[in-house]
Enzyme design. Structure first.
Site, short mmCIF file in Angstrom:
data_model
loop_
_atom_site.label_atom_id
_atom_site.label_comp_id
_atom_site.label_asym_id
_atom_site.label_seq_id
_atom_site.Cartn_x
_atom_site.Cartn_y
_atom_site.Cartn_z
N HIS A 107 0.86 -1.18 0.00
CA HIS A 107 0.00 0.00 0.00
C HIS A 107 0.90 1.24 0.00
CE1 HIS A 107 -3.94 -2.03 1.57
NE2 HIS A 107 -3.84 -2.04 0.25
N HIS B 237 -4.48 -8.45 6.67
CA HIS B 237 -4.86 -7.16 6.10
C HIS B 237 -5.61 -7.41 4.80
CE1 HIS B 237 -4.87 -2.90 5.89
NE2 HIS B 237 -3.99 -2.78 4.91
N ASP C 285 1.18 4.23 1.31
CA ASP C 285 1.72 4.94 2.47
C ASP C 285 2.83 4.16 3.15
OD1 ASP C 285 -0.41 3.18 3.11
OD2 ASP C 285 -0.68 4.11 5.07
#
Length: 300
Positions: free
Chosen positions: A63, A133, A65
């Site tokens: 991801h 996740h 970030d």
């Protein structure tokens, strides 16, 4: 010196006071950079730490970030002429994203791609566990081997000196004297890094017996429904994870921007469930030293 340098603490989007993720662990001769989000290169300048210190880069998942700062960091390392190999660890399913990020970085360093696709050791003392996740995600754990601290007075009383000390350490006993009789057992220090996950067995295994534990704390306990929906931890869940694992120090990070700059409520929620674990809510550019070693005193 063993020290964690916090380069960013924001989740998803940066704020005026929080950069995207980034954590540099200085561990003896190694520098492990975890999850470099956007702006990590600049944050390292603010922290006064050189990119030449980095020997490994560890991505929990791809991801943005947690990885969009990678090209900038690699380019800075090339500019600085880093002479040593740099190992890049990441989930194998993120291969396409990682290669795309690497492709836009300046060439010139000895970068070695090290994908992993299952739990277990990935380098000397470094291992991963699968987290829960929305995409494949792994947490990291660094383990120092257990050892012994010799006690000079007990060595002298046993008449052991010079080369015999080394022999005792290698063989475990010498002329009826055991290593345990003249030393303190020294458990190796443990560090774990857990990002973007719901509670799961992998997170529990990573946290168990750690001296310093870094975990995401995206939501407060009132937003547990959102945490479950997006597969993140609440502050209380992070505290529970640390407390049940007997962690020495818990560092909370990866805060949602919805809570503003004040993370004191999240820290209190974590402390309420952390047992004897000390809890810190990280701020950008914090420098956190490892707690003192744990020792087991000999009997007698």
């Amino acid at each position: 010196m063993r020290e964690l340098i916090v380069l960013g603490t924001a989740s998803q989007v940066p704020t005026r006071t929080r950069n995207h993720n980034g954590y540099l662990l200085l561990w003896d001769g190694e520098g492990l950079l975890f999850d470099p989000g956007e702006g990590t290169q600049r944050q390292m300048i603010h922290a006064g730490v050189s990119a030449t210190r980095i020997t490994r880069i560890c991505l929990t998942h791809v991801h943005g970030d947690h990885c969009y700062g990678l090209p900038g960091v690699l380019s800075r390392m090339a500019l600085d002429g880093v002479p040593h190999p740099v190992y890049l660890h990441y989930p194998a399913s993120g291969e396409e994203v990682v290669r795309a990020l690497v492709s836009v970085a300046s060439p010139g360093i000895d970068l070695r791609l090290c994908p992993h696709g299952s739990p277990g050791p990935i380098a000397a003392g470094l291992e991963v566990r699968e987290l829960r996740h929305r995409i494949e995600t792994y947490g990291y754990r660094l383990n120092e081997p257990d050892g012994h601290t010799l006690l000079p007075k007990r060595l002298a009383a046993a008449g052991i000196a010079g080369p015999d000390i080394g022999r005792l350490q290698r063989e475990g006993s010498l002329d009826g004297v055991r290593l345990a009789d003249v030393s303190v057992y020294r458990p190796g220090q443990r560090f774990a890094f857990i990002m973007d996950t719901a509670l799961c067995p992998g997170a529990e295994e990573l946290a168990d017996g750690t001296d310093l534990l870094v975990t995401e704390s995206t939501f407060n306990d009132d937003d547990e429904g959102l945490a479950s929906q997006y597969r993140h931890l609440t502050a209380g869940q992070a505290g529970s994870l640390a407390g049940s694992g007997g962690a020495g120090v818990l560092v909370l990070t990866h805060f949602s921007s919805r809570y503003g700059d004040d993370t004191s409520a999240l820290a209190e929620q974590a402390r309420a469930r952390a047992g004897g674990t000390a809890v810190l809510a990280a701020k950008d550019l914090d420098r956190i030293r490892f707690p003192k070693r744990r020792h087991v005193l000999p009997r007698g």
